[in-house]
Design a protein around this motif. Structure first.
Motif, mmCIF file in Angstrom:
data_model
loop_
_atom_site.group_PDB
_atom_site.id
_atom_site.type_symbol
_atom_site.label_atom_id
_atom_site.label_comp_id
_atom_site.label_asym_id
_atom_site.label_seq_id
_atom_site.Cartn_x
_atom_site.Cartn_y
_atom_site.Cartn_z
ATOM 1 N N SER A 208 -1.247 0.832 1.981
ATOM 2 C CA SER A 208 -2.120 0.472 1.177
ATOM 3 C C SER A 208 -2.680 -1.056 1.323
ATOM 4 N N PRO A 209 -3.522 -1.676 0.988
ATOM 5 C CA PRO A 209 -4.167 -2.930 1.287
ATOM 6 C C PRO A 209 -2.917 -3.848 1.074
ATOM 7 N N ILE A 210 -2.044 -3.682 -0.020
ATOM 8 C CA ILE A 210 -1.279 -5.052 -0.326
ATOM 9 C C ILE A 210 -0.115 -5.147 0.842
ATOM 10 N N CYS A 211 -0.054 -4.046 1.535
ATOM 11 C CA CYS A 211 0.932 -4.090 2.627
ATOM 12 C C CYS A 211 0.525 -4.606 3.893
ATOM 13 N N ARG A 212 -0.833 -5.035 3.960
ATOM 14 C CA ARG A 212 -1.311 -5.423 5.391
ATOM 15 C C ARG A 212 -0.671 -6.735 5.825
ATOM 16 N N ASN A 213 -0.751 -6.783 7.244
ATOM 17 C CA ASN A 213 -0.407 -7.844 7.904
ATOM 18 C C ASN A 213 0.943 -8.209 7.518
ATOM 19 N N LEU A 214 2.198 -7.162 7.246
ATOM 20 C CA LEU A 214 3.283 -7.793 7.043
ATOM 21 C C LEU A 214 4.177 -7.304 8.086
ATOM 22 N N GLY A 215 3.566 -6.653 9.181
ATOM 23 C CA GLY A 215 4.195 -6.288 10.338
ATOM 24 C C GLY A 215 5.337 -5.321 10.309
ATOM 25 N N MET B 281 5.553 -4.444 -10.556
ATOM 26 C CA MET B 281 4.670 -4.403 -9.696
ATOM 27 C C MET B 281 4.302 -5.872 -9.045
ATOM 28 N N GLN B 282 4.140 -6.596 -10.278
ATOM 29 C CA GLN B 282 3.742 -7.927 -9.976
ATOM 30 C C GLN B 282 4.799 -8.790 -9.246
ATOM 31 N N ILE B 283 6.075 -8.563 -9.597
ATOM 32 C CA ILE B 283 7.133 -9.073 -8.848
ATOM 33 C C ILE B 283 7.104 -8.660 -7.245
ATOM 34 N N LEU B 284 6.871 -7.506 -7.109
ATOM 35 C CA LEU B 284 6.764 -6.767 -5.530
ATOM 36 C C LEU B 284 5.726 -7.469 -5.057
ATOM 37 N N GLN B 285 4.430 -7.561 -5.733
ATOM 38 C CA GLN B 285 3.143 -8.392 -5.051
ATOM 39 C C GLN B 285 3.502 -9.725 -4.689
ATOM 40 N N LYS B 286 4.128 -10.324 -5.757
ATOM 41 C CA LYS B 286 4.586 -11.888 -5.066
ATOM 42 C C LYS B 286 5.321 -11.926 -3.851
ATOM 43 N N TYR B 287 6.357 -10.886 -3.956
ATOM 44 C CA TYR B 287 7.236 -11.080 -2.720
ATOM 45 C C TYR B 287 6.437 -10.607 -1.627
#
Ligand SMILES: NC(=O)c1ccc[n+]([C@@H]2O[C@H](COP(=O)([O-])OP(=O)(O)OC[C@H]3O[C@@H](n4cnc5c(N)ncnc54)[C@H](O)[C@@H]3O)[C@@H](O)[C@H]2O)c1
Length: 389
Positions: free
Chosen positions: A44-51, A373-379
């Motif tokens: 999903s978009p929140i995991c884009r560009n993480l390699g 989920m907010q904690i994950l998003q920040k990470y």
């Protein structure tokens, strides 16, 4: 293992079980464009560009103690539970055979722990070498183990000594696997309620090796709903007086949970999460029963009795009818890729930022789903920034 490259190996404990098989079917179907990545956070978009390691570059292997093959489990899931269609199953068969060829005999409870750990390490090395893997992650998907009274060692050196002395220190197979993974610098994720890496001496070993670990017991159904709904009652200042849940399921996991000590391990996590979400006066009760005819389907019926303005008593009831393995499999893929990301960033220890995936998250302050989920998003935001540097 090389730290660079994108070829990720996921080593599944319980490799011919329902969840592991659904992971294999799902990955193969995604790679072949036969299905969309529904339910996968890492797509999903929140995991884009993480390699993150691409889905096309993931190879599966694992340990299993049953004789049943992955193909047989897949057929069973198809015929009994109707999870995937016949045509899809036919097309992914070569991938299932490939996984089957990479399955090794697993660690059985009560057998010599030290030699089993050594054998497990050899299996992991051999798999990485034969498949030319860059990195690996181990995910425990084995049957729930009975609750066990474990030794009191706090340091790895003490547990290592105990293992050497008796060869039978009180650790379950899930913990033996965790030790083997950590010693091979492979991140370990415990999808089940079993002990896994959640032992002080094993956490000490993980800290020494700077290897990521996380668990326990994935949050896929009833508890997920609890962790979303309980904060809502709190936010509206509605007083939950009691929350009663009844679960019925018909798969092998359900059968395992008929054993009182295994059921106690599962219920402990489910009920603890709810108790921590509600005020201490709220009465909670969670039950699980095996109903064979349901196969891989699970029904949770929850009754929530709450109080509002002027002491008015009201009720919410919900019925959740989920397919156990279809709910679990995408989380396994997400967890493997996110654990791999953490290792690639050079970090180790407990991955508390992955709490949103678990019923009993290690080292986590909150059971509230959207806080998690907010904690994950920040990470993820900070990981993305780090990857860019
Ligand atoms: N499906 C879900 O939504 C969900 C959610 C949270 C947790 N879990 C947990 O995931 C695990 C797997 O669930 P499942 O439905 O696939 O169960 P399953 O019974 O179909 O599969 C478990 C597999 O583990 C194997 N196994 C048992 N002990 C082993 C050992 N020591 N080493 C290697 N293999 C071993 C069994 O032979 C079996 O094939 C269970 O512990 C379950 O509680 C599932």
């Amino acid at each position: 293992l090389a730290k660079t490259g994108d070829h990720l190996g996921i080593w599944l404990i319980g490799a011919a079980g329902n969840v592991a098989t659904t992971v294999a079917v799902g990955l193969a179907a995604l790679r072949r464009g036969l299905t969309a990545p529904i339910g996968l956070l890492t797509e999903s978009p929140i995991c884009r560009n993480l390699g993150l390691s691409p889905l096309s570059r993931i190879t599966l292997g694992g340990h299993e103690i049953a004789r049943r093959t992955v193909l047989a489990t897949a057929e069973e899931l198809h015929t009994q539970s109707g999870i995937f269609g016949e045509s899809l199953l036919r097309q992914v068969r070569p991938d299932l055979k490939k996984l089957q060829s990479a399955i090794r005999p697993g660690i059985k409870a009560g057998h010599g722990v030290r030699p089993a750990i050594e054998q497990c390490r050899r299996d992991l090395r051999q798999f990485a070498k034969s498949r030319g893997l860059s990195r690996m992650v181990m995910i425990n998907l084995a049957s729930t183990e009975p609750l066990l009274r474990v030794g009191k060692q706090r340091k790895w050196s003490d547990l290592e000594r105990a293992l050497a002395k008796s060869g039978e220190a009180a650790i379950p197979p899930s913990t033996a696997y965790a030790i083997a993974a950590i010693q091979e610098n492979i991140p370990y994720v415990n999808f089940t309620p079993s002990l896994g890496a959640n032992h002080p001496a094993v956490l000490d070993l993980a800290a020494q090796h700077n290897v990521p670990v996380m668990g326990a017991d994935a949050k896929t159904g009833e508890t997920l709903l609890k962790s979303v709904l309980a904060p809502m009652f709190d936010a509206r200042r509605l007083d939950v007086m009691s929350w009663t849940g009844t679960n019925i399921l018909g798969n092998r996991d359900g059968q395992t949970l008929r054993e009182p000590r295994a059921r106690a391990a599962k219920l402990r996590g489910k009920d603890q999460a709810l108790s921590m979400l509600l005020s201490e006066n709220a009465q909670t009760h969670t039950a699980i029963d095996f109903v064979g005819s349901m196969h891989d389907w699970k029904t949770a019926w929850d009754h929530i009795h709450f109080r509002g303005f002027l002491d008015t008593k009201m009720t919410l009831q919900f019925i959740w009818q989920g397919c156990d393995s279809a709910l679990a499999a995408p989380l396994v893929i997400d967890l493997a890729r996110l654990a791999d990301l953490h290792a690639q960033l050079g970090r180790g220890g407990v991955m508390s930022h992955l709490a949103c995936f678990f019923k009993s998250p290690m080292d986590a302050d909150s059971h509230r789903f959207f806080e998690q989920m907010q904690i994950l998003q920040k990470y993820l935001d900070s990981a993305r920034a780090e990857r860019r540097r």
